[in-house]
Scaffold this motif. Structure first.
Motif, PDB file in Angstrom:
ATOM      1  N   LEU A   1       0.827  -1.211   0.000  1.00  0.00           N
ATOM      2  CA  LEU A   1       0.000   0.000   0.000  1.00  0.00           C
ATOM      3  C   LEU A   1       0.862   1.262   0.000  1.00  0.00           C
ATOM      4  O   LEU A   1       0.495   2.276  -0.606  1.00  0.00           O
ATOM      5  CB  LEU A   1      -0.958  -0.011   1.203  1.00  0.00           C
ATOM      6  N   VAL A   2       2.031   1.182   0.663  1.00  0.00           N
ATOM      7  CA  VAL A   2       2.974   2.309   0.605  1.00  0.00           C
ATOM      8  C   VAL A   2       3.357   2.541  -0.858  1.00  0.00           C
ATOM      9  O   VAL A   2       3.374   3.670  -1.357  1.00  0.00           O
ATOM     10  CB  VAL A   2       4.244   2.010   1.452  1.00  0.00           C
ATOM     11  N   ARG A   3       3.612   1.430  -1.560  1.00  0.00           N
ATOM     12  CA  ARG A   3       3.991   1.545  -2.981  1.00  0.00           C
ATOM     13  C   ARG A   3       2.864   2.197  -3.793  1.00  0.00           C
ATOM     14  O   ARG A   3       3.093   3.037  -4.649  1.00  0.00           O
ATOM     15  CB  ARG A   3       4.321   0.157  -3.550  1.00  0.00           C
ATOM     16  N   ARG A   4       1.614   1.807  -3.482  1.00  0.00           N
ATOM     17  CA  ARG A   4       0.480   2.432  -4.195  1.00  0.00           C
ATOM     18  C   ARG A   4       0.474   3.949  -3.979  1.00  0.00           C
ATOM     19  O   ARG A   4       0.338   4.728  -4.911  1.00  0.00           O
ATOM     20  CB  ARG A   4      -0.853   1.860  -3.689  1.00  0.00           C
ATOM     21  N   VAL A   5       0.602   4.367  -2.696  1.00  0.00           N
ATOM     22  CA  VAL A   5       0.474   5.801  -2.382  1.00  0.00           C
ATOM     23  C   VAL A   5       1.639   6.605  -2.974  1.00  0.00           C
ATOM     24  O   VAL A   5       1.435   7.661  -3.564  1.00  0.00           O
ATOM     25  CB  VAL A   5       0.414   6.013  -0.842  1.00  0.00           C
ATOM     26  N   LEU A   6       2.860   6.078  -2.818  1.00  0.00           N
ATOM     27  CA  LEU A   6       4.020   6.887  -3.206  1.00  0.00           C
ATOM     28  C   LEU A   6       4.419   6.704  -4.665  1.00  0.00           C
ATOM     29  O   LEU A   6       5.060   7.582  -5.235  1.00  0.00           O
ATOM     30  CB  LEU A   6       5.226   6.552  -2.316  1.00  0.00           C
ATOM     31  N   VAL A   7       4.050   5.561  -5.253  1.00  0.00           N
ATOM     32  CA  VAL A   7       4.555   5.288  -6.599  1.00  0.00           C
ATOM     33  C   VAL A   7       3.406   5.142  -7.608  1.00  0.00           C
ATOM     34  O   VAL A   7       3.154   6.039  -8.409  1.00  0.00           O
ATOM     35  CB  VAL A   7       5.438   4.015  -6.613  1.00  0.00           C
ATOM     36  N   GLU A   8       2.689   4.001  -7.498  1.00  0.00           N
ATOM     37  CA  GLU A   8       1.729   3.667  -8.561  1.00  0.00           C
ATOM     38  C   GLU A   8       0.610   4.701  -8.682  1.00  0.00           C
ATOM     39  O   GLU A   8       0.234   5.092  -9.776  1.00  0.00           O
ATOM     40  CB  GLU A   8       1.126   2.283  -8.294  1.00  0.00           C
ATOM     41  N   ASP A   9       0.057   5.116  -7.538  1.00  0.00           N
ATOM     42  CA  ASP A   9      -1.052   6.068  -7.577  1.00  0.00           C
ATOM     43  C   ASP A   9      -0.629   7.440  -7.079  1.00  0.00           C
ATOM     44  O   ASP A   9      -1.443   8.191  -6.508  1.00  0.00           O
ATOM     45  CB  ASP A   9      -2.218   5.550  -6.702  1.00  0.00           C
ATOM     46  N   ALA A  10       0.660   7.757  -7.260  1.00  0.00           N
ATOM     47  CA  ALA A  10       1.179   9.019  -6.691  1.00  0.00           C
ATOM     48  C   ALA A  10       0.336  10.222  -7.123  1.00  0.00           C
ATOM     49  O   ALA A  10       0.156  11.168  -6.351  1.00  0.00           O
ATOM     50  CB  ALA A  10       2.640   9.206  -7.091  1.00  0.00           C
ATOM     51  N   ASP A  11      -0.224  10.174  -8.354  1.00  0.00           N
ATOM     52  CA  ASP A  11      -0.997  11.325  -8.829  1.00  0.00           C
ATOM     53  C   ASP A  11      -2.330  11.493  -8.107  1.00  0.00           C
ATOM     54  O   ASP A  11      -2.970  12.531  -8.209  1.00  0.00           O
ATOM     55  CB  ASP A  11      -1.266  11.188 -10.334  1.00  0.00           C
ATOM     56  N   GLU A  12      -2.743  10.447  -7.404  1.00  0.00           N
ATOM     57  CA  GLU A  12      -4.034  10.529  -6.681  1.00  0.00           C
ATOM     58  C   GLU A  12      -3.859  11.217  -5.321  1.00  0.00           C
ATOM     59  O   GLU A  12      -4.818  11.406  -4.587  1.00  0.00           O
ATOM     60  CB  GLU A  12      -4.616   9.129  -6.422  1.00  0.00           C
ATOM     61  N   PHE A  13      -2.605  11.521  -4.977  1.00  0.00           N
ATOM     62  CA  PHE A  13      -2.342  12.120  -3.665  1.00  0.00           C
ATOM     63  C   PHE A  13      -1.546  13.413  -3.850  1.00  0.00           C
ATOM     64  O   PHE A  13      -0.792  13.550  -4.803  1.00  0.00           O
ATOM     65  CB  PHE A  13      -1.523  11.152  -2.790  1.00  0.00           C
ATOM     66  N   GLU A  14      -1.729  14.323  -2.899  1.00  0.00           N
ATOM     67  CA  GLU A  14      -0.899  15.531  -2.923  1.00  0.00           C
ATOM     68  C   GLU A  14      -0.297  15.724  -1.550  1.00  0.00           C
ATOM     69  O   GLU A  14      -0.616  14.995  -0.616  1.00  0.00           O
ATOM     70  CB  GLU A  14      -1.734  16.736  -3.346  1.00  0.00           C
ATOM     71  N   LYS A  15       0.586  16.722  -1.429  1.00  0.00           N
ATOM     72  CA  LYS A  15       1.227  16.953  -0.132  1.00  0.00           C
ATOM     73  C   LYS A  15       0.191  17.382   0.911  1.00  0.00           C
ATOM     74  O   LYS A  15       0.300  17.036   2.077  1.00  0.00           O
ATOM     75  CB  LYS A  15       2.327  18.000  -0.274  1.00  0.00           C
ATOM     76  N   GLY A  16      -0.790  18.161   0.472  1.00  0.00           N
ATOM     77  CA  GLY A  16      -1.931  18.421   1.344  1.00  0.00           C
ATOM     78  C   GLY A  16      -1.781  19.606   2.287  1.00  0.00           C
ATOM     79  O   GLY A  16      -0.753  20.265   2.363  1.00  0.00           O
ATOM     80  N   GLU A  17      -2.898  19.835   3.016  1.00  0.00           N
ATOM     81  CA  GLU A  17      -3.040  21.041   3.828  1.00  0.00           C
ATOM     82  C   GLU A  17      -2.029  21.116   4.973  1.00  0.00           C
ATOM     83  O   GLU A  17      -1.499  22.180   5.277  1.00  0.00           O
ATOM     84  CB  GLU A  17      -4.490  21.094   4.348  1.00  0.00           C
ATOM     85  N   ILE A  18      -1.715  19.976   5.620  1.00  0.00           N
ATOM     86  CA  ILE A  18      -0.773  20.012   6.744  1.00  0.00           C
ATOM     87  C   ILE A  18       0.568  20.551   6.255  1.00  0.00           C
ATOM     88  O   ILE A  18       1.184  21.420   6.869  1.00  0.00           O
ATOM     89  CB  ILE A  18      -0.576  18.602   7.350  1.00  0.00           C
ATOM     90  N   PHE A  19       0.999  20.042   5.136  1.00  0.00           N
ATOM     91  CA  PHE A  19       2.279  20.427   4.560  1.00  0.00           C
ATOM     92  C   PHE A  19       2.256  21.889   4.118  1.00  0.00           C
ATOM     93  O   PHE A  19       3.148  22.664   4.432  1.00  0.00           O
ATOM     94  CB  PHE A  19       2.527  19.519   3.346  1.00  0.00           C
ATOM     95  N   ARG A  20       1.169  22.241   3.378  1.00  0.00           N
ATOM     96  CA  ARG A  20       1.074  23.616   2.849  1.00  0.00           C
ATOM     97  C   ARG A  20       1.055  24.623   3.981  1.00  0.00           C
ATOM     98  O   ARG A  20       1.689  25.668   3.921  1.00  0.00           O
ATOM     99  CB  ARG A  20      -0.200  23.764   2.014  1.00  0.00           C
TER     100      ARG A  20
END
Ligand code: HEM
Length: 461
Positions: free
Chosen positions: A65-84
């Motif tokens: 699942l880490v691979r999904r979030v960071l690699v395969e589906d990376a475009d489905e996630f962004e850095k987000g509000e906490i980071f911004r």
């Protein structure tokens, strides 16, 4: 596998709560030290769901699942509000903080700066800074106690001075260091307020000091850029390369603002994390003299007792293993955060748009299902066969996928060069009975520093 003595088991670790904490205690502890809010399940399970007030959080530990979030589906996630909200005011929309096309062109534009032949050119500056540190140690009476954390901050800043801005003076590096600390100090508050759904204008302790720090950092970057325009030097430092960087696909180059934010990104990303890797490595070596001796012997065998050079560093396989293991136990970037852009499914979990996804690197590196005796220091875990036998997504000190640390090789060269230089001439011992406490402030730091005695120094070769 190496026989492990008692010194190989370390006390410096987080004691996870057995259960998810009740909301109020969770928020309080998150402000104090977010890594202490991760319950034991995060070190045992594949995923863990939590919610604070209205905020959905999903901890992902399973490698697939880490691979999904960071690699395969990376475009489905962004850095987000906490980071911004946490880093955006200081680092703007630069490479570390931007998303989508803003990020993509900047990553393409700076990629050439981190090519191996460029990094190799920076190695003499890394060794020189470490030699200066040894000289400082030599100038102290034997037995003097130093804070190796501060010393490593100074060493890695010297390296930045000589690689990123090529010896440009006129900048107060102590004030710079203090400003970075003041800026990062309230980030846990920002994280807690974001999760509680508080609007951005809500004040928090340290906000004024953080604002002043940010303004100082921006002024300092603008002065460096201005100086670089007026006095270009040899044009080979990272700042000059940034000024010339263009996106190979579109030809776009950086505006003044892009330069300011990216310069500050490289200075902060490349300094604090590096100093921490080295600090934690010296800590572990001080507790394990057998490993320390083996590193010292390896360096001596390669250099033949002469000065360290770039070509020796590539051959220091065991030294590198030690650094890799130190980054497993104490990953400077202990938490990677993402936010889901849209509703999706991850394994058995429904993830709604806006869910905060935590990749708790510190806990993955000590996960009971992926590591045998996870709290023990054992560099043999990074022998080639052992690495081969493991899932790549159980070890993430530099992240993974398209957003993987762009400075990864630079960091590996730097850590090996500094460790090898210092260890060949100095012996450091942790203050007896001192147990550092781990605190997460974007990076994983030893709260209260790392007091060590200089118990032996040799003259430089
Ligand atoms: C041991 C030292 C270092 C560690 C542990 C580290 C760790 C990381 C991690 C985990 C990320 C990914 C963050 C994410 O996915 O959200 C990252 C990104 C980044 N790092 Fe490092 N880093 C280190 C050294 C450096 C150095 C030396 C530089 C520059 C000279 C650097 C520059 C960057 C930049 C610019 C990014 C953003 C890349 C992008 O988003 O495309 N880092 N780092």
């Amino acid at each position: 596998m190496r026989a492990m003595g008692t010194t190989a088991v370390h006390s410096a670790r987080v004691q996870p709560p057995e259960q998810r904490l009740p909301t109020f205690r969770l928020l309080r502890r998150m402000i104090d030290n977010p890594v202490e809010t991760w319950p034991r399940a995060v070190y045992q399970e594949r995923v863990f769901r939590s919610r604070i007030l209205g905020c959905e959080m999903l901890y992902i530990m399973a490698p697939d699942l880490v691979r999904r979030v960071l690699v395969e589906d990376a475009d489905e996630f962004e850095k987000g509000e906490i980071f911004r909200r946490g880093l955006g005011p200081a680092l703007g929309d630069a490479i570390l903080t931007a998303d989508g096309s803003r990020w993509r062109w900047q990553r393409r534009a700076v990629a050439s700066i981190f090519r191996p032949e460029k990094i190799r050119g920076f190695v003499p500056a890394m060794i020189a800074a470490a030699e200066q540190t040894c000289d400082r140690f030599r100038s102290q009476p034997p037995g003097t106690e130093i804070d190796i954390g501060r010393e490593m901050m100074r060493t890695t800043l010297d390296i930045i001075l000589n690689t990123v801005v090529s010896g440009r003076r006129g900048i107060d590096w102590d004030l710079m260091q203090q400003s970075i600390d003041h800026y990062l100090e309230p980030t846990a508050w920002i994280m807690a307020l974001t999760m509680a759904g508080a609007p951005r204008w809500v004040p928090y302790p340290g906000i004024r000091r953080a604002r002043r720090a940010r303004e100082h950092l921006h002024r300092a970057m603008d002065a460096l850029i201005d100086d670089a325009r007026r006095n270009p030097g040899d044009g080979q430092d990272i700042l000059s390369l940034l000024m010339r960087a263009t996106d190979p696909e579109t030809g776009t180059s950086m505006t003044e603002m892009d330069l300011r934010y990216n310069l500050l990104t490289f200075i902060t990303a490349g300094h604090e994390t590096m100093a921490l890797v080295l600090t934690w490595t010296f800590y572990l070596l001080s507790l394990d003299p057998q490993v320390e001796e083996r590193v010292r012997r390896e360096v001596a065998a390669e250099t033949g007792g002469g000065p360290l050079r770039a070509e020796h560093i590539e051959a220091l396989a065991y030294t590198r293993q030690v650094i890799q293991e130190a980054m497993r136990l104490y990953p400077p970037a202990a938490l990677i955060v993402r936010e889901a852009r849209r509703d999706l499914r991850l394994g058995d979990e429904d993830v709604r748009a806006g869910t905060t996804v935590f990749i708790p690197v510190y806990a993955i590196h000590r996960h009971e299902a992926y590591w045998r005796k996870p709290d023990e220091f054992d560099p043999s875990r990074f022998e080639a066969d052992a690495i081969e036998a493991r899932d790549r997504y159980t070890y993430l000190p530099f992240g993974a996928g398209p957003r993987i640390c762009i400075g990864q090789s630079f960091a590996q060269w730097e850590a090996t060069a500094v460790l090898a230089t210092i260890i060949s001439s100095c012996r450091l011992r942790l203050r007896p009975d001192y147990i550092p406490e781990l605190r997460l402030r974007v990076t994983l730091r030893p709260a209260g520093g790392m007091p060590m005695r200089i118990t032996g120094v040799q003259d430089s070769v």
